[in-house]
Enzyme design. Structure first.
Site, PDB file in Angstrom:
ATOM      1  CB  SER A  96      -0.959  -0.002   1.198  1.00 40.27           C
ATOM      2  OG  SER A  96      -2.035  -0.892   0.954  1.00 40.27           O
ATOM      3  NE  ARG A 140      -0.263   5.377   3.175  1.00 34.49           N
ATOM      4  CZ  ARG A 140      -0.916   4.297   3.631  1.00 34.49           C
ATOM      5  NH1 ARG A 140      -0.938   3.173   2.954  1.00 34.49           N
ATOM      6  NH2 ARG A 140      -1.559   4.349   4.762  1.00 34.49           N
ATOM      7  CB  THR A 141       2.836   1.628   6.598  1.00 34.39           C
ATOM      8  OG1 THR A 141       1.435   1.794   6.894  1.00 34.39           O
ATOM      9  CG2 THR A 141       3.653   2.533   7.506  1.00 34.39           C
ATOM     10  N   GLY A 142       2.712  -0.234   4.243  1.00 34.45           N
ATOM     11  CA  GLY A 142       2.007  -1.278   3.515  1.00 34.45           C
ATOM     12  C   GLY A 142       2.380  -2.637   4.075  1.00 34.45           C
TER      13      GLY A 142
END
Length: 299
Positions: free
Chosen positions: A79, A237-239
């Site tokens: 993501s 922003r992580t995923g």
């Protein structure tokens, strides 16, 4: 003739050409080299202890690599792709463009837009805020649907100078990875450089919109943000992904110190299939602590 290893000869030469404070200092001693090697050894130790693969790239404001590990190996975007989508939306000035949310079907993990009726009009700016604050998957797919899909995002990355990162699928399928999967992948080196380039390329307004959305993240408050010193700022922003092949985690971020120095981080983790997200996060936190200790050691 100058002898290699003769510090006096090097000093005299440097002074003669007026470079004593720059080239001479780097020729005689590299203050951060030992710190960098220690940091890399610490990352390697975590890999061995946890049986994981760690990809890491840290750059300064000029894009210079400060610390890296497996930085040119491919890892799933997961993501983190949402940050790229929205950077493109804001660069193109599409944030006020509206469309019915029904153009993107409901998918798992869509806390903001998941239950909206199909005829509800949503702007791309609203979708970006949902995607970057809560990692809303329907929002990400809505953005894809309204901006040409993953292929258009990949073409935009090529124009940015990235010939490696690629976007191919929608959420949540883009989080799936296989042993030889190239779809929806990046390298830590490309990822950190993309963020550096975007941060410098966007107009003042577009950059402000993008950074504000990144700062609104509600899903990463337990990772990098609690680790940084007071008055440092994190835009991230992580995923994450999990399938029969592996369990992954990704963190892309801009770190701004209290002195205004900007650093660009890309951290990727590939663990054994079935590794719990909590365990992946704990490993990432250990690596992030290494990164921050290294950054604090820089002059």
């Amino acid at each position: 003739m100058l002898r290699v290893g003769s510090s006096c000869a090097i000093a005299i030469f440097c002074a003669a050409v007026g470079l004593l404070t720059t080239a001479c200092s780097s020729a005689l001693v590299s203050p951060s080299r030992d710190d960098m090697e220690r940091a890399q050894q610490d990352v390697l130790n975590i890999e061995r202890q946890q049986s994981v693969a760690i990809g890491l790239s840290v750059r300064n404001e000029e894009g210079q690599v400060l610390l890296e590990w497996r930085s040119r190996e491919r890892f799933p975007l997961t993501s983190t792709v949402k940050a790229l989508e929205c950077a493109r939306v804001y660069e193109l000035g599409l944030q006020e463009q509206k469309a019915p949310i029904g153009t993107a079907k409901p998918v798992p993990h869509s806390p903001v837009l998941g239950n909206l009726p199909s005829n509800a009009l949503i702007t791309l700016g609203q979708a970006c805020r949902a995607a970057l604050s809560t990692s809303d998957n329907r929002a990400a797919n809505f953005i894809f649907q309204q901006t040409g899909g993953p292929a258009a995002l990949t073409n935009w990355l090529r124009q940015l100078g990235d010939n490696t990162t690629r976007s191919d699928r929608l959420e949540p399928q883009l989080n799936l990875s296989g042993k030889t999967e190239y779809r929806d992948t990046t390298t830590p080196s490309n990822a950190s450089l993309n963020w550096q380039r975007i941060d410098h390329k966007l107009s003042k307004q577009a950059r402000s919109l993008w950074l504000n959305d990144l700062a609104s993240s509600q899903v990463s408050s337990h990772l990098l943000k609690p680790l940084v010193p007071e008055h440092w700022i994190v835009y991230d922003r992580t995923g994450a992904g999990s399938d029969a092949y592996s369990a992954t985690r990704a963190i892309h971020a801009i770190i701004v110190t209290d002195r205004g120095a900007r650093y660009y981080l890309a951290l990727h983790l590939r663990a054994e299939a079935g590794t719990d997200l909590i365990d992946r996060d704990e490993i990432c936190v250990d690596v992030l602590q290494i990164v921050l200790s290294y950054l604090k050691s820089l002059p």
